[in-house]
Design a protein around this motif. Structure first.
Motif, PDB file in Angstrom:
ATOM      1  N   GLY A 171       0.823  -1.186   0.000  1.00 28.78           N
ATOM      2  CA  GLY A 171       0.000   0.000   0.000  1.00 28.78           C
ATOM      3  C   GLY A 171       0.862   1.243   0.000  1.00 28.78           C
ATOM      4  N   SER A 172       0.281   2.359  -0.386  1.00 25.48           N
ATOM      5  CA  SER A 172       1.020   3.615  -0.384  1.00 25.48           C
ATOM      6  C   SER A 172       0.032   4.754  -0.270  1.00 25.48           C
ATOM      7  CB  SER A 172       1.850   3.762  -1.664  1.00 25.48           C
ATOM      8  OG  SER A 172       1.022   3.778  -2.797  1.00 25.48           O
ATOM      9  N   GLY A 173       0.531   5.944  -0.126  1.00 23.53           N
ATOM     10  CA  GLY A 173      -0.333   7.107   0.002  1.00 23.53           C
ATOM     11  C   GLY A 173      -0.037   8.116  -1.070  1.00 23.53           C
ATOM     12  N   GLY A 174      -0.546   9.318  -0.874  1.00 23.77           N
ATOM     13  CA  GLY A 174      -0.270  10.392  -1.807  1.00 23.77           C
ATOM     14  C   GLY A 174      -1.278  10.452  -2.933  1.00 23.77           C
ATOM     15  N   GLY A 175      -1.233  11.533  -3.692  1.00 26.28           N
ATOM     16  CA  GLY A 175      -2.144  11.696  -4.805  1.00 26.28           C
ATOM     17  C   GLY A 175      -1.786  10.763  -5.949  1.00 26.28           C
ATOM     18  N   SER A 182      -3.399  -2.026 -10.889  1.00 23.20           N
ATOM     19  CA  SER A 182      -2.795  -1.904 -12.211  1.00 23.20           C
ATOM     20  C   SER A 182      -3.156  -0.580 -12.877  1.00 23.20           C
ATOM     21  CB  SER A 182      -3.245  -3.067 -13.100  1.00 23.20           C
ATOM     22  OG  SER A 182      -2.776  -4.302 -12.598  1.00 23.20           O
ATOM     23  N   ALA A 183      -4.300  -0.025 -12.491  1.00 21.45           N
ATOM     24  CA  ALA A 183      -4.732   1.253 -13.060  1.00 21.45           C
ATOM     25  C   ALA A 183      -4.112   2.454 -12.357  1.00 21.45           C
ATOM     26  CB  ALA A 183      -6.255   1.365 -13.008  1.00 21.45           C
ATOM     27  N   GLY A 184      -3.324   2.199 -11.311  1.00 23.78           N
ATOM     28  CA  GLY A 184      -2.580   3.292 -10.684  1.00 23.78           C
ATOM     29  C   GLY A 184      -3.012   3.705  -9.304  1.00 23.78           C
ATOM     30  N   ALA A 185      -4.016   3.032  -8.720  1.00 18.01           N
ATOM     31  CA  ALA A 185      -4.478   3.407  -7.381  1.00 18.01           C
ATOM     32  C   ALA A 185      -3.904   2.467  -6.340  1.00 18.01           C
ATOM     33  CB  ALA A 185      -6.002   3.378  -7.312  1.00 18.01           C
ATOM     34  N   PRO A 186      -3.518   2.964  -5.166  1.00 16.30           N
ATOM     35  CA  PRO A 186      -3.111   2.055  -4.090  1.00 16.30           C
ATOM     36  C   PRO A 186      -4.318   1.268  -3.612  1.00 16.30           C
ATOM     37  CG  PRO A 186      -3.342   4.280  -3.240  1.00 16.30           C
ATOM     38  CD  PRO A 186      -3.521   4.374  -4.735  1.00 16.30           C
ATOM     39  N   VAL A 187      -4.149  -0.013  -3.380  1.00 15.50           N
ATOM     40  CA  VAL A 187      -5.269  -0.810  -2.880  1.00 15.50           C
ATOM     41  C   VAL A 187      -5.577  -0.437  -1.439  1.00 15.50           C
ATOM     42  CG1 VAL A 187      -6.065  -3.144  -2.350  1.00 15.50           C
ATOM     43  CG2 VAL A 187      -4.837  -2.694  -4.481  1.00 15.50           C
ATOM     44  N   VAL A 188      -4.548  -0.293  -0.624  1.00 18.24           N
ATOM     45  CA  VAL A 188      -4.743   0.026   0.788  1.00 18.24           C
ATOM     46  C   VAL A 188      -3.830   1.176   1.189  1.00 18.24           C
ATOM     47  CG1 VAL A 188      -4.753  -0.858   3.154  1.00 18.24           C
ATOM     48  CG2 VAL A 188      -5.216  -2.416   1.248  1.00 18.24           C
ATOM     49  N   THR A 189      -4.398   2.129   1.903  1.00 13.13           N
ATOM     50  CA  THR A 189      -3.632   3.211   2.521  1.00 13.13           C
ATOM     51  C   THR A 189      -4.003   3.257   3.989  1.00 13.13           C
ATOM     52  OG1 THR A 189      -3.710   4.488   0.470  1.00 13.13           O
ATOM     53  CG2 THR A 189      -3.102   5.676   2.453  1.00 13.13           C
ATOM     54  N   VAL A 247      -7.973   2.763   4.321  1.00 16.16           N
ATOM     55  CA  VAL A 247      -8.755   3.125   3.139  1.00 16.16           C
ATOM     56  C   VAL A 247      -8.456   2.085   2.067  1.00 16.16           C
ATOM     57  CG1 VAL A 247      -9.166   4.872   1.362  1.00 16.16           C
ATOM     58  CG2 VAL A 247      -8.672   5.583   3.718  1.00 16.16           C
ATOM     59  N   VAL A 248      -9.501   1.477   1.510  1.00 13.06           N
ATOM     60  CA  VAL A 248      -9.354   0.391   0.555  1.00 13.06           C
ATOM     61  C   VAL A 248     -10.030   0.766  -0.757  1.00 13.06           C
ATOM     62  CG1 VAL A 248      -9.792  -2.060   0.103  1.00 13.06           C
ATOM     63  CG2 VAL A 248      -9.405  -1.268   2.448  1.00 13.06           C
ATOM     64  N   ASN A 249      -9.310   0.586  -1.859  1.00 13.58           N
ATOM     65  CA  ASN A 249      -9.859   0.804  -3.193  1.00 13.58           C
ATOM     66  C   ASN A 249     -10.080  -0.536  -3.878  1.00 13.58           C
ATOM     67  OD1 ASN A 249      -9.733   3.714  -3.142  1.00 13.58           O
ATOM     68  ND2 ASN A 249      -7.526   3.545  -3.425  1.00 13.58           N
ATOM     69  N   PHE A 250     -11.233  -0.714  -4.498  1.00 13.00           N
ATOM     70  CA  PHE A 250     -11.539  -1.965  -5.193  1.00 13.00           C
ATOM     71  C   PHE A 250     -12.586  -1.688  -6.265  1.00 13.00           C
ATOM     72  CE2 PHE A 250     -14.814  -1.544  -2.013  1.00 13.00           C
ATOM     73  CZ  PHE A 250     -15.950  -2.107  -2.568  1.00 13.00           C
ATOM     74  N   THR A 284       3.227  -8.325   7.242  1.00 19.33           N
ATOM     75  CA  THR A 284       2.254  -8.616   6.192  1.00 19.33           C
ATOM     76  C   THR A 284       0.850  -8.440   6.754  1.00 19.33           C
ATOM     77  OG1 THR A 284       3.724 -10.173   5.082  1.00 19.33           O
ATOM     78  CG2 THR A 284       1.364 -10.409   4.642  1.00 19.33           C
ATOM     79  N   HIS A 285       0.007  -7.794   5.990  1.00 20.33           N
ATOM     80  CA  HIS A 285      -1.383  -7.577   6.375  1.00 20.33           C
ATOM     81  C   HIS A 285      -2.310  -8.177   5.326  1.00 20.33           C
ATOM     82  CE1 HIS A 285       0.336  -4.758   9.236  1.00 20.33           C
ATOM     83  NE2 HIS A 285      -0.858  -4.569   9.761  1.00 20.33           N
ATOM     84  N   ARG A 286      -3.532  -8.420   5.734  1.00 24.25           N
ATOM     85  CA  ARG A 286      -4.554  -8.889   4.799  1.00 24.25           C
ATOM     86  C   ARG A 286      -5.841  -8.096   5.019  1.00 24.25           C
ATOM     87  NH1 ARG A 286      -5.486 -15.139   3.725  1.00 24.25           N
ATOM     88  NH2 ARG A 286      -3.632 -14.639   2.486  1.00 24.25           N
ATOM     89  N   VAL A 287      -6.356  -7.536   3.928  1.00 22.20           N
ATOM     90  CA  VAL A 287      -7.705  -6.984   3.890  1.00 22.20           C
ATOM     91  C   VAL A 287      -8.583  -8.002   3.190  1.00 22.20           C
ATOM     92  CG1 VAL A 287      -9.174  -5.274   2.768  1.00 22.20           C
ATOM     93  CG2 VAL A 287      -7.159  -4.536   3.993  1.00 22.20           C
ATOM     94  N   ALA A 288      -9.699  -8.338   3.800  1.00 23.52           N
ATOM     95  CA  ALA A 288     -10.633  -9.288   3.195  1.00 23.52           C
ATOM     96  C   ALA A 288     -12.046  -8.750   3.338  1.00 23.52           C
ATOM     97  CB  ALA A 288     -10.518 -10.652   3.868  1.00 23.52           C
ATOM     98  N   MET A 289     -12.893  -9.146   2.404  1.00 19.90           N
ATOM     99  CA  MET A 289     -14.268  -8.668   2.485  1.00 19.90           C
ATOM    100  C   MET A 289     -15.255  -9.728   2.035  1.00 19.90           C
ATOM    101  SD  MET A 289     -14.746  -5.962  -0.664  1.00 19.90           S
ATOM    102  CE  MET A 289     -14.210  -6.331  -2.325  1.00 19.90           C
ATOM    103  N   VAL A 290     -16.459  -9.628   2.563  1.00 17.56           N
ATOM    104  CA  VAL A 290     -17.617 -10.319   2.027  1.00 17.56           C
ATOM    105  C   VAL A 290     -18.336  -9.328   1.132  1.00 17.56           C
ATOM    106  CG1 VAL A 290     -19.865 -11.306   2.550  1.00 17.56           C
ATOM    107  CG2 VAL A 290     -17.901 -11.923   3.939  1.00 17.56           C
ATOM    108  N   LEU A 291     -18.546  -9.712  -0.114  1.00 14.61           N
ATOM    109  CA  LEU A 291     -19.168  -8.857  -1.112  1.00 14.61           C
ATOM    110  C   LEU A 291     -20.443  -9.534  -1.588  1.00 14.61           C
ATOM    111  CD1 LEU A 291     -19.051  -6.435  -3.121  1.00 14.61           C
ATOM    112  CD2 LEU A 291     -17.559  -7.850  -4.550  1.00 14.61           C
TER     113      LEU A 291
END
Length: 218
Positions: free
Chosen positions: A31-35, A67-74, A80-83, A190-197
């Protein structure tokens, strides 16, 4: 194989999420931050690939956004999670917070012959009364007056971005041990973000998916 520490869920669908957390490490990078500038065309192109449909490929919700340029986790305070969600060649829009449940855990290496353990950051207090009690000894005597049980995040917010992805902001600041039952945030692990969708696809079929993403903060 890693094992999970202190996970107990009673909500429908979270048994599947528990199973996701019991498997060995996998997923993507850090994960990373910034614009950032997100390539919406890359997300649209990924959606058109049948093999990326979220119902069959539970890595795609995270890897396509990355792959599109957004951090998955910040993580600076609340995570903050992007998906994204792909459904029959399109990005699925209209999801609400009620369609997703998130948890986040860290991997603590085993020692003295003990296996590695996934340790959750978010807990709830369960009492001996009610439907979700912490159990009784023979004869009906309560084992404990209350106990901390791992659970999913609550109070978070979900927003849709026009580039074709969602952002979920946790309601829990995991960097503050006062919010995590004393579990210390350790970004180097190492961290894991998981979700029920849960959602209904374009053909009217109910879908439940359990995407997860492994990362370290860099």
């Amino acid at each position: 194989m890693s094992i999970l520490k202190h996970f107990s869920f009673n909500r429908a669908g979270l048994a599947a999420l528990l199973a996701v957390l019991l498997v060995g490490c996998g997923g993507g990078g850090g994960g990373s931050g910034g614009g950032v500038t997100v390539d919406s065309a890359a997300i649209t192109a990924a959606a058109a690939v049948a093999a990326n449909d979220t119902a069959v490929n539970q890595a795609a919700p995270f890897t396509a956004v990355q792959s599109a340029g957004a951090p998955v986790v910040t993580i600076h305070s609340p995570p903050v999670v992007n998906f994204t969600v792909f459904d029959h060649g399109q990005v699925l829009q209209g999801l609400k917070a009620s369609n997703v449940s998130f948890l986040i855990a860290k991997l603590v290496p085993g020692s003295a012959g003990n296996p590695d353990q996934w340790v959750n950051y978010i807990y709830r207090t369960q009492s001996t009364s009610g439907a979700n009690n912490v159990g009784s000894a023979p004869g009906g005597t309560a084992v404990l007056a209350s106990a901390a049980q791992a659970t999913t995040d609550s109070g978070g917010t979900l927003t849709y971005n026009s580039a074709g992805y969602y952002t979920y902001t946790f309601g829990t600041d995991i960097t503050n041990p006062a919010n995590t039952n004393g579990v210390v945030y350790e970004p180097a692990r190492t961290h894991r973000v998981a979700m029920v969708l849960n959602y209904t696809d374009a053909r009217g079929n109910p879908v439940q998916a359990n995407p997860y993403f492994d990362f370290t903060i860099t």
